[in-house]
Design a protein around this motif. Sequence first.
Motif, mmCIF file in Angstrom:
data_model
loop_
_atom_site.group_PDB
_atom_site.id
_atom_site.type_symbol
_atom_site.label_atom_id
_atom_site.label_comp_id
_atom_site.label_asym_id
_atom_site.label_seq_id
_atom_site.Cartn_x
_atom_site.Cartn_y
_atom_site.Cartn_z
ATOM 1 N N THR A 256 0.829 -1.205 0.000
ATOM 2 C CA THR A 256 0.000 0.000 0.000
ATOM 3 C C THR A 256 0.865 1.257 0.000
ATOM 4 O O THR A 256 1.928 1.267 0.600
ATOM 5 N N LEU A 257 0.385 2.267 -0.707
ATOM 6 C CA LEU A 257 1.004 3.596 -0.613
ATOM 7 C C LEU A 257 -0.034 4.565 -0.048
ATOM 8 O O LEU A 257 -1.193 4.555 -0.489
ATOM 9 N N PHE A 258 0.377 5.366 0.914
ATOM 10 C CA PHE A 258 -0.461 6.479 1.373
ATOM 11 C C PHE A 258 0.069 7.754 0.742
ATOM 12 O O PHE A 258 1.279 8.003 0.788
ATOM 13 N N PHE A 259 -0.818 8.552 0.179
ATOM 14 C CA PHE A 259 -0.420 9.855 -0.354
ATOM 15 C C PHE A 259 -0.777 10.900 0.699
ATOM 16 O O PHE A 259 -1.917 11.365 0.757
ATOM 17 N N GLY A 260 0.183 11.230 1.548
ATOM 18 C CA GLY A 260 -0.123 12.052 2.726
ATOM 19 C C GLY A 260 -1.270 11.375 3.446
ATOM 20 O O GLY A 260 -1.308 10.147 3.583
ATOM 21 N N GLY A 261 -2.219 12.181 3.887
ATOM 22 C CA GLY A 261 -3.418 11.610 4.498
ATOM 23 C C GLY A 261 -4.615 11.744 3.577
ATOM 24 O O GLY A 261 -5.755 11.687 4.018
ATOM 25 N N PHE A 262 -4.347 11.954 2.288
ATOM 26 C CA PHE A 262 -5.448 12.213 1.362
ATOM 27 C C PHE A 262 -6.011 10.979 0.704
ATOM 28 O O PHE A 262 -7.210 10.838 0.524
ATOM 29 N N ARG A 264 -5.223 6.641 -0.512
ATOM 30 C CA ARG A 264 -4.515 5.393 -0.250
ATOM 31 C C ARG A 264 -4.611 4.532 -1.500
ATOM 32 O O ARG A 264 -5.674 4.444 -2.119
ATOM 33 N N PHE A 265 -3.491 3.904 -1.843
ATOM 34 C CA PHE A 265 -3.384 3.150 -3.090
ATOM 35 C C PHE A 265 -2.979 1.728 -2.727
ATOM 36 O O PHE A 265 -1.861 1.484 -2.290
ATOM 37 N N PRO A 315 -14.018 14.489 3.919
ATOM 38 C CA PRO A 315 -15.133 13.552 3.828
ATOM 39 C C PRO A 315 -14.570 12.130 3.913
ATOM 40 O O PRO A 315 -13.379 11.935 3.679
ATOM 41 N N GLY A 316 -15.405 11.171 4.227
ATOM 42 C CA GLY A 316 -14.920 9.794 4.319
ATOM 43 C C GLY A 316 -14.363 9.298 2.990
ATOM 44 O O GLY A 316 -14.701 9.813 1.930
ATOM 45 N N TRP A 352 -8.381 4.543 -2.493
ATOM 46 C CA TRP A 352 -9.296 5.181 -1.544
ATOM 47 C C TRP A 352 -9.065 6.681 -1.586
ATOM 48 O O TRP A 352 -7.944 7.138 -1.362
ATOM 49 N N ALA A 353 -10.123 7.419 -1.875
ATOM 50 C CA ALA A 353 -9.985 8.884 -1.939
ATOM 51 C C ALA A 353 -11.239 9.508 -1.341
ATOM 52 O O ALA A 353 -12.294 8.875 -1.324
ATOM 53 N N PRO A 354 -11.139 10.736 -0.840
ATOM 54 C CA PRO A 354 -12.301 11.364 -0.220
ATOM 55 C C PRO A 354 -13.507 11.369 -1.164
ATOM 56 O O PRO A 354 -13.345 11.601 -2.369
ATOM 57 N N GLU A 355 -14.651 11.098 -0.632
ATOM 58 C CA GLU A 355 -15.910 11.141 -1.385
ATOM 59 C C GLU A 355 -15.987 12.472 -2.140
ATOM 60 O O GLU A 355 -15.748 13.524 -1.551
#
Length: 366
Positions: A256-262, A264-265, A315-316, A352-355
Amino acid sequence: MHEIRCEGCGVAIQSEDPKRVGYAPAQALNRESVLCQRCFRIRHYGQIEAVEQDPDAYYRLLDAIASTDSLVVLVVDLFDFAGSWIPGLHRRIGNNPLLLVANKVDLFPPSTKWGRLREWVYQSARDMGVHPVEVVMCSAAKGMKMRDAAQAIEYHRRGRDVYIVGTTNVGKSTFINGLIKEVTEEGEDVITTSPYPGTTLDAIRIPLDDGKEIIDTPGIVRKDRVSEWVEPKELKLVVPQSTLKPKVYQLNEEQTLFFGGFARFDFVRGPKQPFVCYLSNRLYVHRTKLAQADDIWRKHRGGLLTPPRNSEALPGWKKHTIHLNGRQKQDIVISGLGWVACGKEKATLEVWAPEGIQVTTRPALI
Ligand code: GDP
């Protein structure tokens, strides 16, 4: 008394209430060019104040364009195409032709396949229900292709008024400043620009030689853009300021990669392969095992995994499952944040990205 307008943002000046939009102290009104307090601070101190805008008023202004005979110029941010689109635009501008200005090309690496990028812009516009008469790709801030933009406007307006529309932060003010330089060769910026949404408050009218005008409408704020959820000082970490430098990650499945807290890949399934991230050079990328990702997110959101520091404001996350078929190279675009270039291997990914933030694929640009 005739109405005085701010040289920077075009808002009507008032001297009664310092908290309201358009305030300038009474003694400033005698000057030849009057700036509202907000533009004054931006210009002289680099300080930016947030302002409230009324979307209804904006849409009324936009709807009025439908009954004119004019050229509509829509400025979008190439880096946040979906986020910089005006919802329902095609229904609001009537039969007027639309010229699409795709700004911020300077962020794309020189190895970009420009033809493909342009085709993607046309296709994305068509997907939104609009058939532009032309797409001009430029960088207003770097002065790239501004002459082409000015010529395209002159060609397509055919003696009519020009309405410039766009959401906030796409670089519309910078574009108009550049345009004015092209048409008048004036050296100085006449419209205030800022990295924070909402700078142009009221329509500015720029007279043209033939009695027609360029009308700069205020930018509408979209609440579902990455740039809306970060504090002004974090904005520079997320929104790239210079040409993107690719970061390559060789991933095994279940990493998994997290792009900051924005965002997730997750690379869920597939043979080991490289993923090339084109994001703000200053955005922190955290690599971990998929099995640990939930835990890490719970413990480190707003801390290690920033921006945003205030992760509650987001947002979630929404999950986007993507199957790469292995036939052609694809980019996974997270609008406003950047993209991940994938190779020709088969793979199952979960992003995963903000709605509200669009996650889409396109043929690889590089
Ligand atoms: P407006 O709200 O649409 O009028 O946008 P501004 O003109 O105030 O610009 C918003 C932000 O985008 C500012 O930080 C600008 O420096 C930046 N910007 C504008 N044009 C460009 C461009 O061509 N390239 C890049 N990289 N940034 C730009």
